[in-house]
Write a protein that holds these residues in place. Structure first.
Motif, PDB file in Angstrom:
ATOM      1  N   GLU A  40       3.816   0.824  -1.174  1.00 46.72           N
ATOM      2  CA  GLU A  40       3.363   2.078  -1.318  1.00 46.72           C
ATOM      3  C   GLU A  40       1.772   2.036  -1.428  1.00 46.72           C
ATOM      4  O   GLU A  40       0.996   3.144  -1.016  1.00 46.72           O
ATOM      5  CB  GLU A  40       4.027   2.938  -2.666  1.00 46.72           C
ATOM      6  N   SER A  41       1.256   1.055  -2.008  1.00 46.30           N
ATOM      7  CA  SER A  41      -0.152   0.784  -2.165  1.00 46.30           C
ATOM      8  C   SER A  41      -0.974   0.748  -0.829  1.00 46.30           C
ATOM      9  O   SER A  41      -2.135   1.105  -0.766  1.00 46.30           O
ATOM     10  CB  SER A  41      -0.447  -0.298  -2.963  1.00 46.30           C
ATOM     11  N   PHE A  42      -0.093   0.751   0.344  1.00 46.71           N
ATOM     12  CA  PHE A  42      -0.828   0.614   1.619  1.00 46.71           C
ATOM     13  C   PHE A  42      -1.057   2.052   2.039  1.00 46.71           C
ATOM     14  O   PHE A  42      -1.530   2.043   3.152  1.00 46.71           O
ATOM     15  CB  PHE A  42      -0.034  -0.190   2.637  1.00 46.71           C
ATOM     16  N   ARG A  43      -0.371   3.131   1.588  1.00 41.70           N
ATOM     17  CA  ARG A  43      -0.276   4.531   2.078  1.00 41.70           C
ATOM     18  C   ARG A  43      -1.730   4.876   2.274  1.00 41.70           C
ATOM     19  O   ARG A  43      -2.737   5.023   1.278  1.00 41.70           O
ATOM     20  CB  ARG A  43       0.383   5.536   1.224  1.00 41.70           C
ATOM     21  N   GLY A  44      -2.395   5.327   3.271  1.00 39.97           N
ATOM     22  CA  GLY A  44      -3.597   5.866   3.717  1.00 39.97           C
ATOM     23  C   GLY A  44      -4.501   4.895   3.835  1.00 39.97           C
ATOM     24  O   GLY A  44      -5.752   5.094   4.071  1.00 39.97           O
ATOM     25  N   ILE A  45      -4.301   3.533   3.985  1.00 41.19           N
ATOM     26  CA  ILE A  45      -5.086   2.445   4.029  1.00 41.19           C
ATOM     27  C   ILE A  45      -5.170   2.160   5.304  1.00 41.19           C
ATOM     28  O   ILE A  45      -3.963   1.871   6.130  1.00 41.19           O
ATOM     29  CB  ILE A  45      -4.972   1.544   3.003  1.00 41.19           C
ATOM     30  N   PRO A  46      -6.137   1.891   6.264  1.00 40.41           N
ATOM     31  CA  PRO A  46      -5.994   1.382   7.790  1.00 40.41           C
ATOM     32  C   PRO A  46      -5.036  -0.028   7.643  1.00 40.41           C
ATOM     33  O   PRO A  46      -5.137  -0.844   6.795  1.00 40.41           O
ATOM     34  CB  PRO A  46      -7.436   1.125   8.023  1.00 40.41           C
ATOM     35  N   ARG A  49      -7.004  -3.244   6.785  1.00 35.01           N
ATOM     36  CA  ARG A  49      -7.129  -3.440   5.252  1.00 35.01           C
ATOM     37  C   ARG A  49      -5.776  -3.878   4.480  1.00 35.01           C
ATOM     38  O   ARG A  49      -5.885  -4.617   3.575  1.00 35.01           O
ATOM     39  CB  ARG A  49      -7.684  -2.011   4.665  1.00 35.01           C
ATOM     40  N   GLN A  50      -4.804  -3.450   5.179  1.00 31.10           N
ATOM     41  CA  GLN A  50      -3.423  -3.660   4.636  1.00 31.10           C
ATOM     42  C   GLN A  50      -3.364  -5.275   4.799  1.00 31.10           C
ATOM     43  O   GLN A  50      -2.758  -5.918   3.685  1.00 31.10           O
ATOM     44  CB  GLN A  50      -2.219  -3.065   5.433  1.00 31.10           C
ATOM     45  N   HIS A  51      -3.649  -5.648   5.888  1.00 27.15           N
ATOM     46  CA  HIS A  51      -3.636  -7.257   6.341  1.00 27.15           C
ATOM     47  C   HIS A  51      -4.349  -8.085   5.331  1.00 27.15           C
ATOM     48  O   HIS A  51      -4.245  -9.162   4.796  1.00 27.15           O
ATOM     49  CB  HIS A  51      -4.013  -7.411   7.700  1.00 27.15           C
ATOM     50  N   GLN A  52      -5.620  -7.652   5.183  1.00 22.11           N
ATOM     51  CA  GLN A  52      -6.635  -8.203   4.301  1.00 22.11           C
ATOM     52  C   GLN A  52      -6.072  -8.291   2.732  1.00 22.11           C
ATOM     53  O   GLN A  52      -6.539  -9.270   2.108  1.00 22.11           O
ATOM     54  CB  GLN A  52      -7.911  -7.296   4.296  1.00 22.11           C
TER      55      GLN A  52
END
Length: 79
Positions: A40-46, A49-52
Motif C-alpha cells: 500500500e505504501s507504493f500507492r501514488g508513487i512512480p 521509486r517503488q523499485h528504489q
C-alpha cells in the motif's frame, strides 16, 4: 556467494513492513531471482521509486551477494 530466497524476502519485509513478497528462483542457482512486491505504501508513487524502495530495503546487496533480481512492484487491488 549466493543469497537465499528467504533472506531476500526477510530484508524486503523489514524495509517495507506491509509488503506482500513473492520470491522465485529463476535459474535454480540461488543467484537469479524474481521478486513480486505489493505494498500500500507504493500507492501514488512512480514505479521507479517503488523499485528504489525495494533496492533500499536490500541494503546495497544488489550486484554483490545478490547477482540479479527481476522486480515487479505494485499496490494491492481495492475491491
Amino acid at each position: 556467494m549466493a543469497m537465499a530466497a528467504a533472506d531476500i524476502e526477510a530484508l524486503i519485509r523489514a524495509g517495507i513492513p506491509d509488503a506482500v513478497v513473492e520470491i522465485t528462483d529463476l535459474a535454480g542457482d540461488g543467484d537469479h531471482y524474481a521478486a513480486r512486491v505489493v505494498s500500500e505504501s507504493f500507492r501514488g508513487i512512480p514505479r521507479v521509486r517503488q523499485h528504489q524502495a525495494v533496492y533500499a530495503a536490500l541494503g546495497g546487496r544488489m550486484g554483490g551477494v545478490l547477482h540479479a533480481l527481476q522486480l515487479t512492484t505494485g499496490v494491492p487491488v481495492q475491491e
